[in-house]
Design a protein around this motif. Structure first.
Motif, PDB file in Angstrom:
ATOM      1  N   UNK A 108      -6.071  -7.282   5.226  1.00  0.00           N
ATOM      2  CA  UNK A 108      -5.527  -8.624   5.407  1.00  0.00           C
ATOM      3  C   UNK A 108      -4.047  -8.582   5.787  1.00  0.00           C
ATOM      4  N   UNK A 109      -3.685  -9.423   6.755  1.00  0.00           N
ATOM      5  CA  UNK A 109      -2.288  -9.539   7.180  1.00  0.00           C
ATOM      6  C   UNK A 109      -1.928 -10.999   7.396  1.00  0.00           C
ATOM      7  N   UNK A 110      -0.631 -11.289   7.308  1.00  0.00           N
ATOM      8  CA  UNK A 110      -0.069 -12.593   7.642  1.00  0.00           C
ATOM      9  C   UNK A 110       0.822 -12.429   8.858  1.00  0.00           C
ATOM     10  N   UNK A 111       0.669 -13.322   9.839  1.00  0.00           N
ATOM     11  CA  UNK A 111       1.627 -13.432  10.938  1.00  0.00           C
ATOM     12  C   UNK A 111       2.034 -14.893  11.028  1.00  0.00           C
ATOM     13  N   UNK A 120       7.349 -15.051   2.321  1.00  0.00           N
ATOM     14  CA  UNK A 120       6.993 -14.288   1.126  1.00  0.00           C
ATOM     15  C   UNK A 120       7.252 -15.119  -0.127  1.00  0.00           C
ATOM     16  N   UNK A 121       8.341 -15.890  -0.135  1.00  0.00           N
ATOM     17  CA  UNK A 121       8.648 -16.748  -1.290  1.00  0.00           C
ATOM     18  C   UNK A 121       7.551 -17.790  -1.488  1.00  0.00           C
ATOM     19  N   UNK A 133      -1.249  -6.676   2.691  1.00  0.00           N
ATOM     20  CA  UNK A 133      -0.474  -5.442   2.844  1.00  0.00           C
ATOM     21  C   UNK A 133       0.541  -5.547   3.972  1.00  0.00           C
ATOM     22  N   UNK A 134       0.355  -6.519   4.871  1.00  0.00           N
ATOM     23  CA  UNK A 134       1.271  -6.723   5.998  1.00  0.00           C
ATOM     24  C   UNK A 134       1.643  -8.194   6.064  1.00  0.00           C
ATOM     25  N   UNK A 158      -2.258  -2.409  10.090  1.00  0.00           N
ATOM     26  CA  UNK A 158      -3.445  -2.364   9.233  1.00  0.00           C
ATOM     27  C   UNK A 158      -4.346  -1.183   9.573  1.00  0.00           C
ATOM     28  N   UNK A 159      -4.242  -0.678  10.795  1.00  0.00           N
ATOM     29  CA  UNK A 159      -4.989   0.515  11.175  1.00  0.00           C
ATOM     30  C   UNK A 159      -6.475   0.300  11.331  1.00  0.00           C
TER      31      UNK A 159
END
Length: 220
Positions: A108-111, A120-121, A133-134, A158-159
């Motif tokens: 899982x990632x956030x963009x 992040x806050x 993780x990202x 994320x690979x």
């Protein structure tokens, strides 16, 4: 699912951040003597990053959006973004769906076009910061969405060999298209046009549906 990256937008997709952005925007405006704006006005400015938001605020206040006020107003807004997080709330079912997807083996990632520290806050405030993780923000790279670089970088970090992008808006649909990435559209966010006008593979209005959608996704 071990091969799948799920890349999420944040505002309007996982969290309803418009009330928080509304409060922060009005705080910086009224502190300088300008009139407060409505929630609907502010919601219309969300999605293209903090610089765009500040330019919209200045234009609405009758000021030059590229003038001398831009930088101090931007600095004040971003500083408040990191502390005034009370208006951020999760959309129903988000946490449970993300936990299921992680258990299925998805990465899982956030963009987001929001600057990374405020993002992040906000994630920490709603209890999502441990699941991703990202996290890439609007200041993480040289470009912002709808440029595809952020989505490609998230997948690289994320690979995983294949990725789905999940978002709620016109910017998100364009980003996915530019990245040649299948797009899942959450319909309860901040989009301004009908669902059928947005390029997408699948739309959903309930996060309880998402794990099944991902598990059964038919890759081209």
């Amino acid at each position: 699912m071990q091969h799948t990256a799920l890349i999420f937008d944040l505002d309007g997709t996982l969290i309803d951040s418009a009330p928080a952005i509304h409060a922060v925007s009005n705080a910086v405006l009224t502190a300088r003597g300008y009139s407060a704006l409505s929630l609907e006005e502010i919601r219309g400015y969300v999605g293209k990053g903090a610089p765009h938001l500040v330019r919209c605020l200045l234009s609405t206040a009758g000021e030059d959006p590229e003038g001398a006020l831009f930088q101090p107003l931007y600095n004040e807004l971003v500083a408040r973004y990191e502390t005034d997080v009370a208006g951020n709330t999760l959309y129903p079912g988000v946490r449970a769906a993300l936990e299921r997807l992680a258990a299925m083996g998805c990465a899982l990632a956030i963009t987001t076009n929001k600057p990374r520290a405020p993002a992040v806050a906000a994630m920490r405030h709603v209890g999502l910061d441990d699941l991703f993780t990202v996290v890439l923000g609007g200041d993480s790279l040289k470009t912002r969405k709808p440029d595809p670089e952020m989505l490609h970088e998230a997948q690289r970090l994320l690979g995983r060999p294949r990725a789905l992008y999940l978002g709620d808006s016109e910017i998100d649909a364009e980003s996915a298209q530019n990245a040649s990435m299948p797009f899942l559209l959450y319909t309860e966010g901040y989009r301004k046009v009908p669902v059928h006008e947005l390029h997408h593979a699948i739309s959903f209005n309930d996060y309880d549906m998402l794990p099944g959608i991902v598990e059964g996704f038919q890759w081209p």
